[in-house]
Scaffold this motif. Structure first.
Motif: not given
Length: 65
Positions: A3-11
């Motif tokens: 889930p950390a890799s899909l945090a808001p702001g991630t491209r």
């Protein structure tokens, strides 16, 4: 995918639509992430299995420079 890799702001690239986007917020109860297009003027929702995190654009780093 953590889930950390899909945090808001991630491209990410949405492999279902083959478009580059930025995650605009947390997923809803159904697991759909709100996305905003990077190279297109559009927004849509997608599920995590179709999203692949992208590296930072060239010249950017985690310190903002």
């Amino acid at each position: 995918m953590s889930p950390a890799s899909l945090a808001p702001g991630t491209r990410v690239i949405d492999t279902a639509r083959m478009k580059v986007a930025t995650i605009a917020g947390p997923p809803d109860r159904g697991g759909w992430y709100p996305l905003t297009g990077v190279y297109v003027d559009a927004s849509w929702k997608a599920r995590a299995p179709t999203l692949v995190p992208l590296p930072l654009p060239r010249g950017e780093n985690l310190l903002g420079g």
